[in-house]
Motif scaffolding. Structure first.
Motif, mmCIF file in Angstrom:
data_model
loop_
_atom_site.group_PDB
_atom_site.id
_atom_site.type_symbol
_atom_site.label_atom_id
_atom_site.label_comp_id
_atom_site.label_asym_id
_atom_site.label_seq_id
_atom_site.Cartn_x
_atom_site.Cartn_y
_atom_site.Cartn_z
ATOM 1 N N ASN A 7 0.800 -1.371 -0.004
ATOM 2 C CA ASN A 7 0.112 0.089 0.000
ATOM 3 C C ASN A 7 0.949 1.176 0.100
ATOM 4 N N LEU A 8 0.805 2.000 -0.919
ATOM 5 C CA LEU A 8 1.596 3.383 -1.209
ATOM 6 C C LEU A 8 0.576 4.648 -0.736
ATOM 7 N N ILE A 9 0.932 5.549 -0.061
ATOM 8 C CA ILE A 9 0.521 6.968 0.132
ATOM 9 C C ILE A 9 1.261 8.075 -0.500
ATOM 10 N N THR A 10 1.119 8.662 -1.429
ATOM 11 C CA THR A 10 1.948 9.714 -1.756
ATOM 12 C C THR A 10 1.639 11.027 -2.031
ATOM 13 N N VAL A 11 2.242 12.089 -1.783
ATOM 14 C CA VAL A 11 1.834 13.339 -2.213
ATOM 15 C C VAL A 11 2.555 13.969 -3.407
ATOM 16 N N ASN A 12 1.785 14.282 -4.264
ATOM 17 C CA ASN A 12 2.415 14.597 -5.747
ATOM 18 C C ASN A 12 1.928 15.979 -6.206
ATOM 19 N N GLY A 13 3.166 16.418 -7.127
ATOM 20 C CA GLY A 13 2.802 17.400 -7.715
ATOM 21 C C GLY A 13 2.711 17.265 -9.359
ATOM 22 N N LEU A 14 1.493 18.024 -9.821
ATOM 23 C CA LEU A 14 1.005 17.306 -11.174
ATOM 24 C C LEU A 14 0.974 18.880 -12.096
ATOM 25 N N GLY A 19 5.970 12.517 -7.133
ATOM 26 C CA GLY A 19 5.829 12.742 -5.700
ATOM 27 C C GLY A 19 6.661 11.781 -4.976
ATOM 28 N N ILE A 20 6.519 11.795 -3.499
ATOM 29 C CA ILE A 20 7.158 11.061 -2.723
ATOM 30 C C ILE A 20 5.937 10.787 -1.342
ATOM 31 N N GLY A 21 6.280 9.370 -0.840
ATOM 32 C CA GLY A 21 5.271 9.103 0.244
ATOM 33 C C GLY A 21 5.927 7.945 1.012
ATOM 34 N N LYS A 33 1.993 4.740 -14.598
ATOM 35 C CA LYS A 33 2.572 5.151 -13.326
ATOM 36 C C LYS A 33 3.862 3.972 -12.769
ATOM 37 N N GLY A 34 5.132 4.730 -12.223
ATOM 38 C CA GLY A 34 5.940 4.138 -11.957
ATOM 39 C C GLY A 34 6.239 4.441 -10.644
ATOM 40 N N THR A 35 6.811 3.337 -9.607
ATOM 41 C CA THR A 35 6.906 3.646 -8.177
ATOM 42 C C THR A 35 8.222 2.778 -7.704
ATOM 43 N N TYR A 36 9.015 3.442 -6.822
ATOM 44 C CA TYR A 36 9.965 2.771 -6.242
ATOM 45 C C TYR A 36 9.746 2.976 -4.949
ATOM 46 N N SER A 37 9.698 1.839 -4.248
ATOM 47 C CA SER A 37 9.675 1.624 -2.736
ATOM 48 C C SER A 37 10.723 0.991 -2.184
ATOM 49 N N ARG A 38 11.318 1.595 -0.898
ATOM 50 C CA ARG A 38 12.416 0.963 -0.103
ATOM 51 C C ARG A 38 11.765 0.193 0.947
ATOM 52 N N VAL A 84 14.341 -11.103 12.723
ATOM 53 C CA VAL A 84 15.260 -10.814 11.659
ATOM 54 C C VAL A 84 14.457 -9.785 10.821
ATOM 55 N N ASP A 85 15.089 -8.973 10.394
ATOM 56 C CA ASP A 85 14.675 -7.623 9.380
ATOM 57 C C ASP A 85 15.091 -8.128 7.764
ATOM 58 N N LEU A 86 14.137 -7.845 7.276
ATOM 59 C CA LEU A 86 14.048 -8.230 5.566
ATOM 60 C C LEU A 86 14.181 -6.530 4.869
ATOM 61 N N LYS A 87 14.932 -6.629 3.866
ATOM 62 C CA LYS A 87 14.804 -5.302 3.111
ATOM 63 C C LYS A 87 15.002 -5.907 1.686
ATOM 64 N N THR A 88 14.352 -4.919 0.956
ATOM 65 C CA THR A 88 14.366 -5.208 -0.402
ATOM 66 C C THR A 88 13.751 -3.808 -1.172
ATOM 67 N N ASN A 89 14.103 -3.592 -2.314
ATOM 68 C CA ASN A 89 13.472 -2.272 -3.281
ATOM 69 C C ASN A 89 12.684 -2.764 -4.250
ATOM 70 N N ILE A 90 11.380 -2.449 -4.314
ATOM 71 C CA ILE A 90 10.506 -2.940 -5.158
ATOM 72 C C ILE A 90 10.021 -1.600 -6.171
ATOM 73 N N PHE A 91 10.282 -2.060 -7.323
ATOM 74 C CA PHE A 91 9.867 -0.970 -8.546
ATOM 75 C C PHE A 91 8.591 -1.641 -9.284
ATOM 76 N N THR A 92 7.717 -0.910 -9.475
ATOM 77 C CA THR A 92 6.407 -1.310 -10.077
ATOM 78 C C THR A 92 6.053 -0.315 -11.400
ATOM 79 N N ASN A 93 5.556 -1.059 -12.273
ATOM 80 C CA ASN A 93 5.099 -0.055 -13.679
ATOM 81 C C ASN A 93 3.802 -0.699 -13.743
ATOM 82 N N ALA A 94 2.859 0.378 -14.115
ATOM 83 C CA ALA A 94 1.497 0.095 -14.201
ATOM 84 C C ALA A 94 0.787 0.870 -15.230
#
Length: 224
Positions: free
Chosen positions: A119-126, A143-145, A191-196, A205-215
């Motif tokens: 789930n992504l919540i972002t504030v964007n400039g258009l 934007g960023i979120g 819409k493209g997103t990058y989520s850290r 244990v901690d899990l880390k990954t970077n997810i890119f999505t294209n829609a």
């Protein structure tokens, strides 16, 4: 959650709150409410665990499976500031990714998903390219979120099944809005997103990954 991530979350929550308050007080004709769905994918990404485990995950989007990929946003166009082509949006997107069978076999896990969802919540400039002589209007946005994934991991060491604060998300979009009536329009966009993502799982244990999505999204908007 690290102090830096807490600070980022607090800042973005404050920006989102101020955006909503400003939008509510804006002139009615400045507001636009949108819902959308579409086809979303994600390329492979590296997964690192604090216990030393590391592998590359192949992701499937399964956009139309339950729960489906979808989103909603409210946009405030800055008519009152004599900037009608500029806008600010608060966007919620229900992305999702499933580790494929090869990934599960390689990791020795039986289940690995962010599907309820990422789930992504972002504030964007258009910015929109208006022309009174046509019914269609191209637009761009960035934007960023933050991301709040539902972390689903089942492995020999234990099970994780919970919503977690993942980290920072960046978003970019480009589309075309088609005016149907004075109040309604439809749109098609990329819409493209990058989520850290940095989340705790079982056994401390901690899990880390970077997810890119294209829609590719298709949606409908109501202009208040």
């Amino acid at each position: 959650m690290t102090s830096a991530l807490r600070s980022s979350a607090s800042l973005l929550a404050g920006i989102a709150f101020l955006t909503i308050c400003s939008a509510v007080s804006a002139s009615a004709e400045d507001l636009q409410f949108s819902i959308y769905g579409g086809y979303q994918t994600a390329p492979h990404s590296g997964v690192d665990l604090s216990d030393g485990t590391s592998f590359t995950a192949g992701w499937e989007g399964k956009s139309f499976g339950s729960p489906p990929y979808y989103g909603a946003r409210v946009t405030w166009w800055l008519e009152d500031f004599n900037k009608p082509n500029w806008g600010i949006s608060l966007d919620f997107t229900h992305d999702k990714v499933y580790a494929d069978d090869d990934t599960l076999a390689k990791a020795g896990w039986s289940h690995f998903e962010f599907t309820d969802g990422l789930n992504l919540i972002t504030v964007n400039g258009l910015y929109r390219f208006q022309d009174p002589a046509r019914r269609w209007t191209p637009y761009l946005g960035a934007g960023i979120g933050v991301n709040i994934p539902h972390v689903e991991v089942i492995r020999p060491e234990g099970k994780t099944w919970a919503y977690e604060f993942g980290g920072v998300t960046l978003q970019a979009q480009a589309g075309v809005d088609f005016k149907v009536t004075e109040r309604w329009s439809t749109f098609v966009e990329y819409k493209g997103t990058y989520s850290r993502i940095d989340v705790p799982i079982d056994s401390g244990v901690d899990l880390k990954t970077n997810i890119f999505t294209n829609a590719v999204n298709v949606g409908v908007s109501f202009h208040w």
